[in-house]
Design an enzyme around this catalytic site. Structure first.
Site, mmCIF file in Angstrom:
data_model
loop_
_atom_site.group_PDB
_atom_site.id
_atom_site.type_symbol
_atom_site.label_atom_id
_atom_site.label_comp_id
_atom_site.label_asym_id
_atom_site.label_seq_id
_atom_site.Cartn_x
_atom_site.Cartn_y
_atom_site.Cartn_z
ATOM 1 C CE1 TYR A 76 -4.517 0.541 -0.374
ATOM 2 C CE2 TYR A 76 -4.436 -1.405 0.867
ATOM 3 C CZ TYR A 76 -5.092 -0.624 0.015
ATOM 4 O OH TYR A 76 -6.230 -0.870 -0.336
ATOM 5 C CD GLU A 135 -4.768 4.696 0.631
ATOM 6 O OE1 GLU A 135 -4.545 4.352 1.647
ATOM 7 O OE2 GLU A 135 -5.971 4.762 0.141
ATOM 8 C CG ASP A 154 -7.885 10.530 -23.979
ATOM 9 O OD1 ASP A 154 -6.840 9.823 -24.469
ATOM 10 O OD2 ASP A 154 -8.937 10.035 -23.779
ATOM 11 C CB THR A 167 -4.530 4.179 -22.280
ATOM 12 O OG1 THR A 167 -4.149 4.186 -23.673
ATOM 13 C CG2 THR A 167 -5.550 4.379 -21.849
ATOM 14 C CE LYS A 188 -6.696 2.572 -26.131
ATOM 15 N NZ LYS A 188 -6.785 3.279 -24.808
ATOM 16 N NE ARG A 207 -6.178 -3.409 -20.180
ATOM 17 C CZ ARG A 207 -6.510 -3.498 -21.204
ATOM 18 N NH1 ARG A 207 -5.779 -4.261 -21.932
ATOM 19 N NH2 ARG A 207 -7.596 -2.668 -21.966
HETATM 20 N N1 DSN Z 1 -11.569 0.875 -25.404
HETATM 21 C C1 DSN Z 1 -10.499 1.676 -26.131
HETATM 22 C C2 DSN Z 1 -10.468 1.658 -27.571
HETATM 23 O O1 DSN Z 1 -10.716 0.376 -27.724
HETATM 24 O O2 DSN Z 1 -10.277 2.429 -28.078
HETATM 25 C C3 DSN Z 1 -10.657 3.283 -25.765
HETATM 26 O O3 DSN Z 1 -10.818 3.102 -24.359
#
Ligand code: DSN
Length: 426
Positions: A47, A49, A193, A219, A222, A228
């Site tokens: 933990y 925090e 974003d 994120t 990707k 993730r």
């Molecule tokens: N679910 C993602 C996508 O496939 O683009 C976006 O959050």
């Protein structure tokens, strides 16, 4: 303790599925083995925090070093002055930006979900649309590209507190400079974003949002090819000119507001094992190998788009600048749902997607979204894109021929043997 054979055999089954299929979901990728291994390590037990040096628990000296390393590497990638690596996901990162910048009921302006935008950019089904007054811009019917004039007209008329750029299903680059000019006219916060194209932006292969946007989120899983998770970054921290105050009424810098919005605003304990994996993947992104990877993504996407167009597929906006393409299947008399489900049977994985001005429901859709980051990680080059498009076309032109599709599934498995995935795992 008995080994959980049920779950581990399912994990092995998923490994085989990933190995044997062609993965074209634009938001998916394959982490390196070391990134994945870092996730299954002992910081999961801790933990922590708070933030490095200011935690609510003892024993945080090592995770402090892990988190600080992740932050420093991330700042270097994007030439940022501040970063927060704790968001558990992109949605969490975006939630923190909303919490820091906009009061419930205030107006925000984002790309419509049905035009390629994201759920967290104001969709009525999401916290962003339920808590704030969401307004939308779209794409132009004739070109499929963002309608910056509409964006400007709506912004001038409605004066949103925050403008959001970025998308989930948009194949063109963004004119961040133009949107910043609009934001400045009305004194709005500009938030980008970049979850989808972040890996390409990291290597200077697309326009740089940091030059113009106040706040940037992404994120990490990707095109960045990490575990993730989510991140928030600022190139320049600033005493926020919007008079935003923290929950106690104190004026804060934007970085302080964002830190507070992640913890304690929207999250509790950070996932330090995932932050360790983020740090590992950030180290990989800083290498020249990743530059080559980004360039290969761009070339593969171009080759794939060309191959689809040659077969008469209708690409929204006519092509792509990034790692994905959106295909309108109406001229092929197919829905996105039918295409996704049939391709699944051949172990070619992608997702149905609404196309701009779609006449079908989001559960059916008229289109599919196709992305190349994952197959590029597997080692595919431009010539393989033609093979992949040939296989997709063969399935889509014969959706009722179960025997043929089953044969293609075997062809896909054979084809993928040249691109080993995690061979070290046996
Ligand atoms: N679910 C993602 C996508 O496939 O683009 C976006 O959050």
């Amino acid at each position: 303790m008995q080994k959980d054979t049920q779950i581990f055999s399912l994990i092995n089954k998923e490994l085989e599925r990933q190995r044997n299929g062609i993965e074209l979901i634009a938001s998916e990728n394959f982490t390196s083995l070391q990134t994945m291994q870092a996730m299954g390590t002992v910081p999961t037990n801790k933990y922590a925090e708070g933030y490095p040096g200011k935690r609510y628990y003892g024993g945080c000296e090592v995770v402090d070093e892990i988190e600080t390393t992740a932050i420093e590497r991330l700042k270097k990638i994007f030439n940022a002055s501040w970063a927060n690596v704790q968001p558990h996901s992109g949605a969490q990162a975006n939630g923190a930006v909303f919490l820091a910048c906009v009061k419930p009921g205030e107006k925000v302006l984002g790309l419509d979900l049905s035009m390629g935008g994201h759920l967290t950019h104001g969709s009525p089904a999401n916290f962003s649309g339920k808590t704030y007054q969401a307004l939308f811009y779209g794409v132009k019917k004739e070109t499929g590209t963002v309608d910056y004039d509409q964006l400007e007209a709506t912004a001038i008329k409605e004066k949103p507190k925050m403008i959001i750029c970025g998308a989930s299903a948009y194949s063109r680059d963004w004119d961040y400079k133009r949107i910043r000019e609009v934001a400045d006219k009305i004194g709005a916060i500009l938030f980008a974003d970049i979850a989808h194209p972040a890996g390409l932006i990291a290597k200077g292969l697309l326009n740089d949002p940091f030059e113009h946007c106040h706040i940037v989120t992404s994120t990490t899983h990707k095109t960045l090819r990490g575990p993730r998770g989510g991140i928030i970054m600022l190139r320049h921290d600033f005493e926020n000119p919007w008079g935003i105050k923290d929950p106690k009424g104190n004026t804060r810098t934007m970085s302080q507001l964002l830190d507070l919005a992640v913890f304690p605003g929207t999250q509790g304990g950070p996932l330090e094992h995932v932050i360790a994996a983020k740090a590992v993947s950030f180290g990989e992104i800083l290498s020249d190998d990743f530059t080559a990877y980004g360039k290969q993504i761009m070339s593969n996407a171009q080759a794939m788009a060309k191959a689809f167009v040659a077969k008469g597929y209708n690409l929204i906006s006519g092509g792509t600048d990034n790692h994905l393409m959106l295909i309108d299947l109406r001229n092929k008399n197919l829905t996105g749902k039918k295409a996704q489900e049939t391709l699944d049977k051949a172990h070619i994985t992608l997702n149905k997607n609404a196309v701009p001005f779609d006449d079908k429901s989001p559960f059916v859709t008229s289109g599919i979204r196709v992305g190349v980051p994952a197959v590029t990680t597997r080692g595919m080059k431009e010539t393989h894109m033609q093979t992949v498009v040939d296989l997709i076309d063969k399935v889509l032109m014969n959706t009722e021929d179960e025997a043929l599709i089953s044969g293609i599934k075997n062809d896909v498995k054979e084809f993928m043997k040249q691109f080993p995935l995690y061979p070290e795992l046996g």
